[in-house]
Design an enzyme around this catalytic site. Structure first.
Site, short mmCIF file in Angstrom:
data_model
loop_
_atom_site.label_atom_id
_atom_site.label_comp_id
_atom_site.label_asym_id
_atom_site.label_seq_id
_atom_site.Cartn_x
_atom_site.Cartn_y
_atom_site.Cartn_z
N SER A 9 45.18 37.77 47.99
CA SER A 9 44.39 38.51 47.02
C SER A 9 44.79 39.98 47.09
CB SER A 9 42.90 38.37 47.36
OG SER A 9 42.17 39.37 46.65
N ASP A 36 41.83 39.94 41.41
CA ASP A 36 40.39 39.76 41.21
C ASP A 36 39.91 40.81 40.22
OD1 ASP A 36 40.43 38.92 44.57
OD2 ASP A 36 39.63 37.57 43.04
N GLY A 145 35.50 41.25 48.82
CA GLY A 145 36.30 40.64 49.88
C GLY A 145 35.59 40.85 51.22
N ASP A 176 38.78 30.20 47.90
CA ASP A 176 38.88 31.66 47.92
C ASP A 176 37.62 32.27 48.52
OD1 ASP A 176 39.11 34.14 45.20
OD2 ASP A 176 38.97 34.35 47.37
C1 DX5 Z 1 35.58 37.55 45.83
C2 DX5 Z 1 37.08 37.67 45.90
C3 DX5 Z 1 37.51 37.54 47.34
C4 DX5 Z 1 38.96 37.89 47.55
C5 DX5 Z 1 39.44 37.53 48.94
O1 DX5 Z 1 35.16 37.72 44.53
O2 DX5 Z 1 37.68 36.66 45.10
O3 DX5 Z 1 37.26 36.25 47.76
O4 DX5 Z 1 39.69 37.15 46.62
O5 DX5 Z 1 38.44 37.79 49.83
P1 DX5 Z 1 38.63 37.66 51.43
O6 DX5 Z 1 38.82 39.07 51.90
O7 DX5 Z 1 37.35 37.03 51.90
O8 DX5 Z 1 39.83 36.79 51.70
#
Ligand code: DX5
Length: 220
Positions: A9, A36, A145, A176
């Site tokens: 991401s 995102d 995240g 995700d």
């Molecule tokens: C939430 C986002 C997160 C991001 C990755 O809306 O979609 O999930 O992609 O997040 P982490 O840091 O949890 O991998």
């Protein structure tokens, strides 16, 4: 089934050095990058739009997917495709007509994905399976995240796997949110084959080792 894919991401990168970060993730072995896109309405956070993605496009050779956490996303589908996204992932709650919207994404030449937030039933995917290239089972509530992985979503991943396998269609099952070395094996065992990782990759010794470690754990 679909081969294991590790999809970093872009959300956690240093936005002040976005092009370099995207190039580093690509060079580190990312299968795709997930953007995102948040509008501050559908989720209480606001990130980037198509022009930012277009600016980053020349800095990476890998594919881009757009995860649209926006109201009325259908108004910008074409802009995200023109920016260089090969896959557009949308939440059914943000659409008045999910079937028509997914068909519109396909007509633009992109792959279509449906994102299921933790509170959204798998059943939302059933009527549109013939229009899907990917189902995204969120393992955190969308918006930020670095949140903890919701292990309770593994039952939902398994149900989605049953639905996809029963359809006989080549539909990727992506997870995700909170995906890292300690959580990816459970998600893979439940039936996921595409893994979005954000925060956990930047904790690894290097991005390449982080991606390789996740890939090895998913394939184990
Ligand atoms: C939430 C986002 C997160 C991001 C990755 O809306 O979609 O999930 O992609 O997040 P982490 O840091 O949890 O991998």
């Amino acid at each position: 089934g679909v081969a294991v894919r590790i999809v970093p991401s872009v959300l956690p990168v240093d936005f002040a050095h976005l092009g370099e970060a995207v190039a580093r993730l690509d060079a580190a072995g990312a299968d795709r990058l997930q953007w995102d896109a948040m509008d501050g309405q559908f989720v209480p956070n606001l990130t980037f739009g198509p022009d930012v993605i277009a600016a980053a496009r020349p800095h990476a050779g890998c594919g881009f997917e757009a995860h649209l956490m926006c109201e009325r996303p259908e108004e910008l589908f074409e802009r995200y495709v023109d920016a260089g996204c090969e896959l557009i992932i949308v939440h059914p709650e943000s659409l008045r007509q999910p079937h028509a919207a997914l068909r519109q994404i396909r007509e633009l030449g992109a792959g279509a994905g449906l994102a299921l937030s933790p509170g959204t039933p798998v059943a939302f995917a059933e009527p549109v399976l013939d229009l899907l290239d990917l189902v995204l089972v969120m393992t955190v509530n969308p918006g930020f995240g670095g949140q903890p992985y919701l292990v309770s979503m593994e039952a939902k991943v398994a149900r989605t796997r049953e639905l996809i396998d029963g359809s006989g269609r080549e539909i990727a099952l992506e997870v995700d949110g909170g995906i890292g070395p300690d959580t990816i094996a459970g998600a893979a065992a439940a039936g996921a084959d595409v893994f979005v990782a954000g925060t956990s990759l930047w904790r690894a010794a290097s991005l390449a080792e982080g991606i390789e470690d996740l890939r090895a754990r998913a394939e184990a």
